[in-house]
Motif scaffolding. Sequence first.
Motif, short mmCIF file in Angstrom:
data_model
loop_
_atom_site.label_atom_id
_atom_site.label_comp_id
_atom_site.label_asym_id
_atom_site.label_seq_id
_atom_site.Cartn_x
_atom_site.Cartn_y
_atom_site.Cartn_z
N LYS A 374 39.96 -30.34 5.27
CA LYS A 374 39.66 -29.04 5.90
C LYS A 374 38.48 -29.16 6.85
CE LYS A 374 42.76 -26.20 4.18
NZ LYS A 374 43.71 -25.54 5.08
N ASP A 391 44.19 -20.42 2.21
CA ASP A 391 45.34 -20.29 3.11
C ASP A 391 46.30 -19.28 2.49
OD1 ASP A 391 44.33 -22.17 4.82
OD2 ASP A 391 46.03 -23.56 4.66
N GLU A 399 52.15 -21.10 6.61
CA GLU A 399 50.77 -20.63 6.74
C GLU A 399 50.64 -19.45 7.72
OE1 GLU A 399 47.83 -23.63 7.83
OE2 GLU A 399 46.52 -22.03 8.56
N GLY A 402 44.49 -18.74 7.69
CA GLY A 402 43.63 -19.84 7.23
C GLY A 402 42.19 -19.36 7.31
MG MG Z 1 44.97 -23.75 8.98
#
Ligand code: MG
Length: 476
Positions: A374, A391, A399, A402
């Motif tokens: 990340k 997420d 996704e 985020g």
């Molecule tokens: Mg992302």
Amino acid sequence: MSLEINAILASGAVGSEIEVKGWVRTFRNNQFISLNDGSTIHNLQIVVDFNQTEEALLKRITTGAALHVKGELKASQGSGQKVELSAKEIIVLGDSDPEKYPMQPKKHSLEFLRENAHMRFRTQLFSAVFRVRHHLAMAIHKYFDEKGFFYLHAPIVTASDAEGAGEMFQVTNLNLENLPKTEQGQVDYNQDFFAKKASLSVSGQLQAELAAMGLGKVYTFGPTFRAENSNTARHLAEFWMIEPEVAFMDIHGDMDLAEGLLKYCIQYALDHCADDLQFLHERLDTEEKQKPQQERSPMPLIDKLKFCVENEYQRLTYTDAIEILLNCAPNKKGKFQFPITGFGVDLQSEHERYLVEKHFQKPVILINYPKEIKAFYMRVNEDNKTVAAMDILFPGIGEMVGGSQREERLDVLMKKMEEFHIPLHEMEWYLDTRRFGTNPHAGFGLGFERLVMFVTGMNNIRDVIPFARTPRNCEF
Ligand code: MG
Ligand code: 4AD
């Protein structure tokens, strides 16, 4: 004065003399015009008295032509509409050659419509999609305004790579055919417009963080640009992102804020786009019926939207998700393209979709990812292995959101930046937030087109933005 079709249909004022302007969708039997003006998915039926109408005029009433019609609103004899306009005068404002008009009154493939994106607003499908897109944008602003957030315009041109992923489009006015060079033979950016290397922004987050340190609660809603070469149905090179940033908020508040936003937007669409959603619901139903049973979506569109408003999203840690994925049938049978081997692997869309669509069968919020996979700005957890990332994964999308709690400790942040090879001297302005009045804060990014995809049931992200920018494609 001419009225808009949504107002005419809503009033149903039979007997009134009205005027309307719109485009011909179809013209049947030299008698019935379906007119649409974009204000609603519904057409107004215009009844033409062909005995009273010159043949030359009748010939000009063709699909796509723009008309100005005057007449009397009457109760309709036919099924399908309550009222119709009995035409007394028809003025053709703009002719449309029926032989050449690309939007024929038949079903076109989405690919064809994408290639003719300048014309697709005139179809029922795309006018519905873009009306829903508008209402979702309004919903975003309303949600944050009601919660006391301030709308922040983050810059579009920037010198920082917020996500540190290096997928930026460079902005320059240097002559690319003849670049100025330094003595060392490198491009001399000192001679460029900004006297440094600049790019289109991949995210407004870092600037939103600066603003949150004085305004408390802010959000951005603007275009962002990524030169990632992923030619998928979920990626654009230019997409719109909503990025709230909140001082004194932790990861749990962040998740609540995001879940609340998604539910508010979906409910807003259900309330404001009923006719368009009904149309999109039926369209998707027809499309789903053509698929093999096991590939069909378990829920029709409107049911799915209601489900996502009414149910809590499943919250769990990355570590628990890995446990589920390690032991799931597709992983054991080698069905995943990227097998799950244990803690540390990045989740691919096949894994996200398994969790959401097969295992939990509802939206999922995953938190506490391994810090290596990340971004540098995410807060390191007590375990020193994971970060306070989150997420939000949605059925059919993967996704959607985020976000994270941010690393507010100056020393930890600087160490992280060094590990991620982020030049500290270029980021002094960012580090100042941690030097003066630092505090736990959090935010997230919502991909606007992914939300529009989910709400409209469209399967390709190119079909929910007016003009898609994707690798090797910058038409219109
Ligand atoms: Mg992302
Ligand atoms: O996860 P991402 O990369 O997060 C950020 O940019 C953070 N700065 C957000 C923040 O914390 N303020 O992107 C956020 C969302 C993704 O979840 C996805 O919905 C969308 O943006 N997104 C894209 N949408 C369309 N095309 C692309 N190429 C996208 N990349 C990300």
